[in-house]
Design a protein around this motif. Sequence first.
Motif: not given
Length: 216
Positions: A1-12, A14-25
């Motif tokens: 289970r993913i708790l956070a991506i770069n400090g932000d909590k994904p809701r779904t 697809r939300d997690a996939a978009a956050m990983i895709r758009d992450a800087q660095g």
Amino acid sequence: RILAINGDKPRTARDAAAMIRDAQGCVRIRLLRKPPVFVADSALKLQRRWRQRRGSRIEIVWKAAAAAAVGVAFSDALEDAAVVASVVPNSLASDAALHPGDRLVAVDAKHVGSPREAAEMLRQARGAVALTVVEAARVDQDALLASERRRRAAEADGTAEPCALCLEVPRSELVAWPAGCEHHFCARCTYKALDFGIRACPLCRAEKPRLHADEA
């Protein structure tokens, strides 16, 4: 289970996939338990494919000591973009497949502003160093030079707009805060705030809307 991506909590998912895709660095993923290998591999593949579409990539180089030379020189015609001017053969830079015309935009997920800042960050880096690079074919050097000329002209006639945070005249045009509130700050202040996890606009406290499943 993913708790956070770069400090932000994904809701779904697809939300997690978009956050990983758009992450800087680099992508920092916090999990409830130790992840299977395929989870980390999938995250890296997703971001790598997205970066390829935008002409950018991440290269990992190994520096045994902080003083070790990287073997890259940046163009002195630009003050707000670290564009590679030359690469020393058989150096760390050549191992990272850097080429003249490439633009270094981040070192270890920290935004690079000027050539001087890029050189200092590379000099101090040690161990595995992640370089986020935009390929030369995607770097519009004419636009960067035009922005540089506008900045110098504005400084000369006294019409340059200072950053509301550091109160200094930026070396390039101000950057819009990602919340869409139409407030602008210098690139250094903007990306430094984002690196520290600040999401609210320093002036109006507006935050970037969170993604929903139907928007990802």
